[in-house]
Design a protein around this motif. Sequence first.
Motif, PDB file in Angstrom:
ATOM      1  N   ASP A  41     -69.498 -31.451   9.717  1.00 24.21           N
ATOM      2  CA  ASP A  41     -70.013 -31.914  11.004  1.00 24.21           C
ATOM      3  C   ASP A  41     -70.853 -30.854  11.707  1.00 24.21           C
ATOM      4  OD1 ASP A  41     -67.525 -30.508  11.336  1.00 24.21           O
ATOM      5  OD2 ASP A  41     -67.509 -31.151  13.425  1.00 24.21           O
ATOM      6  N   CYS A  42     -70.735 -29.601  11.305  1.00 22.46           N
ATOM      7  CA  CYS A  42     -71.485 -28.507  11.921  1.00 22.46           C
ATOM      8  C   CYS A  42     -72.835 -28.351  11.217  1.00 22.46           C
ATOM      9  CB  CYS A  42     -70.698 -27.207  11.847  1.00 22.46           C
ATOM     10  SG  CYS A  42     -71.608 -25.786  12.487  1.00 22.46           S
ATOM     11  N   ASP A  88     -73.377 -24.859   9.504  1.00 23.08           N
ATOM     12  CA  ASP A  88     -72.580 -24.714   8.280  1.00 23.08           C
ATOM     13  C   ASP A  88     -73.147 -25.567   7.149  1.00 23.08           C
ATOM     14  OD1 ASP A  88     -70.912 -22.978   9.592  1.00 23.08           O
ATOM     15  OD2 ASP A  88     -69.235 -24.380   9.772  1.00 23.08           O
ATOM     16  N   ARG A  89     -73.579 -26.774   7.472  1.00 20.14           N
ATOM     17  CA  ARG A  89     -74.166 -27.672   6.472  1.00 20.14           C
ATOM     18  C   ARG A  89     -75.426 -27.056   5.877  1.00 20.14           C
ATOM     19  NH1 ARG A  89     -73.858 -31.817   9.768  1.00 20.14           N
ATOM     20  NH2 ARG A  89     -76.078 -31.938  10.192  1.00 20.14           N
ATOM     21  N   LYS A  90     -76.265 -26.470   6.718  1.00 18.45           N
ATOM     22  CA  LYS A  90     -77.517 -25.851   6.262  1.00 18.45           C
ATOM     23  C   LYS A  90     -77.228 -24.624   5.396  1.00 18.45           C
ATOM     24  CE  LYS A  90     -80.654 -28.531   7.681  1.00 18.45           C
ATOM     25  NZ  LYS A  90     -81.349 -29.321   6.674  1.00 18.45           N
ATOM     26  N   ALA A 110     -74.095 -34.718   4.398  1.00 25.21           N
ATOM     27  CA  ALA A 110     -73.597 -35.741   5.322  1.00 25.21           C
ATOM     28  C   ALA A 110     -72.934 -35.021   6.493  1.00 25.21           C
ATOM     29  CB  ALA A 110     -72.601 -36.657   4.623  1.00 25.21           C
ATOM     30  N   ASP A 111     -73.111 -35.566   7.698  1.00 20.14           N
ATOM     31  CA  ASP A 111     -72.555 -34.916   8.880  1.00 20.14           C
ATOM     32  C   ASP A 111     -71.181 -35.448   9.275  1.00 20.14           C
ATOM     33  OD1 ASP A 111     -73.268 -37.399   9.850  1.00 20.14           O
ATOM     34  OD2 ASP A 111     -74.672 -36.646  11.368  1.00 20.14           O
ATOM     35  N   SER A 112     -70.629 -36.367   8.473  1.00 22.88           N
ATOM     36  CA  SER A 112     -69.296 -36.899   8.774  1.00 22.88           C
ATOM     37  C   SER A 112     -68.686 -37.514   7.518  1.00 22.88           C
ATOM     38  CB  SER A 112     -69.380 -37.972   9.867  1.00 22.88           C
ATOM     39  OG  SER A 112     -70.037 -39.128   9.366  1.00 22.88           O
ATOM     40  N   GLY A 113     -67.389 -37.710   7.563  1.00 19.88           N
ATOM     41  CA  GLY A 113     -66.701 -38.372   6.459  1.00 19.88           C
ATOM     42  C   GLY A 113     -67.182 -39.799   6.292  1.00 19.88           C
ATOM     43  N   LYS A 114     -67.438 -40.480   7.411  1.00 22.82           N
ATOM     44  CA  LYS A 114     -67.922 -41.864   7.344  1.00 22.82           C
ATOM     45  C   LYS A 114     -69.301 -41.937   6.695  1.00 22.82           C
ATOM     46  CE  LYS A 114     -65.117 -43.828  10.943  1.00 22.82           C
ATOM     47  NZ  LYS A 114     -65.022 -44.767  12.039  1.00 22.82           N
ATOM     48  N   ILE A 158     -67.755 -33.506  -4.579  1.00 23.26           N
ATOM     49  CA  ILE A 158     -67.798 -33.590  -3.113  1.00 23.26           C
ATOM     50  C   ILE A 158     -67.230 -32.297  -2.557  1.00 23.26           C
ATOM     51  CG2 ILE A 158     -66.963 -34.815  -1.064  1.00 23.26           C
ATOM     52  CD1 ILE A 158     -66.644 -37.305  -2.956  1.00 23.26           C
ATOM     53  N   LEU A 159     -67.986 -31.650  -1.671  1.00 20.70           N
ATOM     54  CA  LEU A 159     -67.560 -30.431  -0.993  1.00 20.70           C
ATOM     55  C   LEU A 159     -67.493 -30.776   0.482  1.00 20.70           C
ATOM     56  CD1 LEU A 159     -67.016 -27.343  -1.150  1.00 20.70           C
ATOM     57  CD2 LEU A 159     -69.462 -27.031  -0.793  1.00 20.70           C
ATOM     58  N   THR A 160     -66.275 -30.838   1.031  1.00 22.98           N
ATOM     59  CA  THR A 160     -66.127 -31.294   2.409  1.00 22.98           C
ATOM     60  C   THR A 160     -65.357 -30.317   3.283  1.00 22.98           C
ATOM     61  OG1 THR A 160     -65.331 -33.103   3.829  1.00 22.98           O
ATOM     62  CG2 THR A 160     -64.069 -32.681   1.829  1.00 22.98           C
ATOM     63  N   ASP A 161     -65.799 -30.213   4.519  1.00 21.24           N
ATOM     64  CA  ASP A 161     -65.079 -29.451   5.527  1.00 21.24           C
ATOM     65  C   ASP A 161     -63.789 -30.204   5.842  1.00 21.24           C
ATOM     66  OD1 ASP A 161     -64.473 -27.607   7.531  1.00 21.24           O
ATOM     67  OD2 ASP A 161     -65.679 -28.639   9.036  1.00 21.24           O
TER      68      ASP A 161
END
Length: 189
Positions: A30-31, A34-36, A52-56, A82-85
């Motif tokens: 979502d950050c 951090d995503r960049k 992606a900026d969210s799980g949804k 998948i690499l997710t916060d």
Amino acid sequence: MEEEEEQQKHEQASACDSNGTPIHVLAVDDCFVDRKIVGKLLEKASFKVTSADSGKKALEILGFSQDKVEKSSYNDQKIDIILTDYCMPEMNGYDLLMAVKGNSNVKSIPVVIISSEYDPQRISRCLANGAEDFLRKPLQHKDLQKLRSYVKPSAPVPKTGTKRKVMLELIPESGTAETRPRIAGVAVA
């Protein structure tokens, strides 16, 4: 200088699957910053990145709609990992993990969770429910090799050192060994 170039070539080659196609990472955070950062680090190591900026939003990319997966949408993306916060509003990394692992069409995609918070209970819960790994933020260069190792080969890798079957008509009826002619220094077995 040559050593750096050689290292870069090795990393680029190992960021590809068995067919030479770049490993496609779905990076979810979502950050924006951090995503960049994660995206640039992965791209520099020759990964293909979709953010992606969210799980949804990640579920939409995977083709989820009304609690189902549309195969055509997922196949268009061909996500390898998948690499997710972990900490995100609405749907955290654990919820995304459970949604992916709960769907037969995408559950084989490895999920790696990253977080700046070290919470042993959170980590063990994610690992117990199918996460490949739980990495600490910020993502380090050494973590990229781990990501590569979690990706399943897209095609079966041929086995080496297997025995070959000989057709019965090639075996002499006498049951004794025959000598075969040698051709210009080449042994025929």
